[in-house]
Write a protein that holds these residues in place. Structure first.
Motif, PDB file in Angstrom:
ATOM      1  N   PHE A 205     -16.629  41.466  38.045  1.00 32.46           N
ATOM      2  CA  PHE A 205     -16.200  40.976  38.997  1.00 32.46           C
ATOM      3  C   PHE A 205     -14.845  41.319  39.678  1.00 32.46           C
ATOM      4  O   PHE A 205     -15.310  40.917  40.614  1.00 32.46           O
ATOM      5  CB  PHE A 205     -16.351  39.144  38.816  1.00 32.46           C
ATOM      6  N   LYS A 206     -14.295  40.829  38.766  1.00 29.92           N
ATOM      7  CA  LYS A 206     -12.643  41.100  39.398  1.00 29.92           C
ATOM      8  C   LYS A 206     -12.092  42.037  40.207  1.00 29.92           C
ATOM      9  O   LYS A 206     -11.810  41.942  40.579  1.00 29.92           O
ATOM     10  CB  LYS A 206     -12.041  41.059  37.954  1.00 29.92           C
ATOM     11  N   THR A 209     -13.630  41.243  43.511  1.00 27.81           N
ATOM     12  CA  THR A 209     -12.946  40.457  43.697  1.00 27.81           C
ATOM     13  C   THR A 209     -11.718  41.022  45.095  1.00 27.81           C
ATOM     14  O   THR A 209     -11.607  40.469  45.587  1.00 27.81           O
ATOM     15  CB  THR A 209     -12.441  39.269  43.387  1.00 27.81           C
ATOM     16  N   ILE A 212     -11.728  42.799  47.555  1.00 28.61           N
ATOM     17  CA  ILE A 212     -12.379  42.261  49.341  1.00 28.61           C
ATOM     18  C   ILE A 212     -10.973  41.961  50.009  1.00 28.61           C
ATOM     19  O   ILE A 212     -10.883  41.480  50.639  1.00 28.61           O
ATOM     20  CB  ILE A 212     -13.001  40.844  49.003  1.00 28.61           C
ATOM     21  N   LEU A 214      -8.894  38.994  48.879  1.00 26.79           N
ATOM     22  CA  LEU A 214      -8.919  37.325  49.252  1.00 26.79           C
ATOM     23  C   LEU A 214      -7.274  36.422  49.278  1.00 26.79           C
ATOM     24  O   LEU A 214      -6.923  37.334  48.193  1.00 26.79           O
ATOM     25  CB  LEU A 214      -9.640  36.440  47.699  1.00 26.79           C
ATOM     26  N   GLY A 219      -9.271  36.242  44.683  1.00 25.54           N
ATOM     27  CA  GLY A 219     -10.294  36.497  43.548  1.00 25.54           C
ATOM     28  C   GLY A 219     -10.456  36.399  42.643  1.00 25.54           C
ATOM     29  O   GLY A 219     -11.151  36.544  41.909  1.00 25.54           O
ATOM     30  N   VAL A 222     -12.564  33.668  42.060  1.00 27.03           N
ATOM     31  CA  VAL A 222     -14.046  33.662  42.689  1.00 27.03           C
ATOM     32  C   VAL A 222     -14.696  34.310  41.530  1.00 27.03           C
ATOM     33  O   VAL A 222     -15.648  34.072  40.756  1.00 27.03           O
ATOM     34  CB  VAL A 222     -13.873  34.443  43.761  1.00 27.03           C
ATOM     35  N   ALA A 223     -14.321  35.761  40.688  1.00 29.36           N
ATOM     36  CA  ALA A 223     -14.824  36.414  39.694  1.00 29.36           C
ATOM     37  C   ALA A 223     -14.398  34.801  39.154  1.00 29.36           C
ATOM     38  O   ALA A 223     -15.852  34.903  37.502  1.00 29.36           O
ATOM     39  CB  ALA A 223     -13.421  37.401  39.055  1.00 29.36           C
ATOM     40  N   SER A 226     -17.623  32.651  39.690  1.00 29.17           N
ATOM     41  CA  SER A 226     -19.214  33.048  39.116  1.00 29.17           C
ATOM     42  C   SER A 226     -19.303  34.019  38.038  1.00 29.17           C
ATOM     43  O   SER A 226     -20.809  33.645  37.602  1.00 29.17           O
ATOM     44  CB  SER A 226     -18.852  35.043  40.604  1.00 29.17           C
TER      45      SER A 226
END
Length: 325
Positions: A205-206, A209, A212, A214, A219, A222-223, A226
């Protein structure tokens, strides 16, 4: 090629930097999520059939969590939400440090094996194996603190132990050294897939993110959120088993679950079977909603703090080296 490898390893930090950053992340994360942890443990230790009407004040609905929180506040005060915080801080401090250090070391070992064997493992596979190894090492080393955290959080208005020193003395006297490791097999059976999945998902995920862009480095948070929600949901039944096994022993009936909590004497598989038979499959998922709510801030704070602390330590080291030049 050697230069690229050196740069990649330097970006991960030295052992000391990883140790300090991991410890800092664990310490701060624990304090922030302590109330949710107490609520989750209390829910996991409720014993009743979900097919029958509830006999207590906590319902199956989300309102039940609020009622439980109100009951703790009314009868135990605000400090009731931080019960077991001293061993828990020690747990998160040592666990965070051990986990990240073991994860880094496992990654280095796998990289060395790749170089010597001329193989290239998928990144997700490396992250899974390294995460599983890190989780196993950290769980085993810190397990007595985890057990103490659970037992203190499970104390209601009646105190089972007068304090931390008294708990160490009583468990040693009444249960022996093995008493500090009740439920460890369930802990390891849970942590291997949990941490393996967490780190594999986090590393996956890193980059997403990061694309994006953020703000404030969120980020990483968020990673972490999740990855934690998905991995924790997959292995939650084993966490419930671990909590039930941790309060076994001569004082079992004195915790919040009372005399209704049965004795589980047939290990992890036997405990899983007993819970399903008496409480249904949903009995394995008591407290999952609170656990997932807890997972979000816990993972966000842990990974965000870890990345920021590591960056600060690396910056400080770089400034120190520049000062000597």
């Amino acid at each position: 090629m050697p230069a690229d490898t050196h740069t990649d390893k330097s970006a991960k930090g030295t052992r000391t930097q990883v140790l300090l950053a991991g410890a800092c992340a664990g310490l701060i994360s624990r304090f922030c999520i302590a109330p949710l942890d107490v609520l989750k443990i209390r829910l996991q230790l409720q014993y009743h059939s979900l097919a029958e009407p509830l006999a207590g004040p906590v319902s199956r609905t989300p309102i039940g969590v609020l009622r439980l929180a109100r009951d703790i506040f009314r009868h135990e005060g605000i400090t009731g939400f931080w019960k077991g915080n001293i061993p828990a801080e020690g747990l998160y401090l040592s666990y965070g440090a051990t986990q990240f250090l073991a994860y880094r070391s496992a990654n280095q070992v796998m990289e060395a094996l790749e170089e010597s064997a001329g193989l290239k493992l998928p990144g997700a596979a490396k992250s899974f194996v390294s995460g599983a190894a890190a989780g196993t090492a950290a769980t085993t080393i810190t397990y007595p603190l985890d057990l103490l955290r659970t037992r203190f959080a499970a104390q209601g208005t009646e105190k089972v132990y007068a304090g931390l020193i008294a708990s160490l003395r009583d468990i040693t006297r009444l249960e022996g050294p093995a008493g500090f490791f009740r439920g460890l097999p369930a802990g390891i059976a849970q942590i291997v897939p949990n941490m393996g999945l967490f780190f594999a998902l986090y590393e996956g995920f890193k980059p997403l993110t990061a694309d994006i862009h953020l703000p404030f480095g969120s980020g990483d948070a968020v990673a972490g959120i999740s990855a934690s929600i998905l991995s924790k949901s997959a292995v939650f039944p084993l966490d419930t088993v671990r909590k039930r096994l941790q309060i076994q022993g001569p004082s079992r009936a004195r915790y919040v679950s009372g005399s209704r909590m049965p004795a589980y004497e047939r290990g992890v598989a036997g405990t899983l079977t007993a819970i399903v038979r008496k409480e249904g499959w949903r009995g394995l998922y008591r407290g999952l909603s609170v656990s997932l709510v807890k997972a979000a801030p816990a993972s966000a704070v842990t990974m965000w703090t870890y990345e920021r602390a590591l960056h600060l330590l690396q910056s400080a080291e770089g400034q120190r080296q520049d000062g000597f030049e």
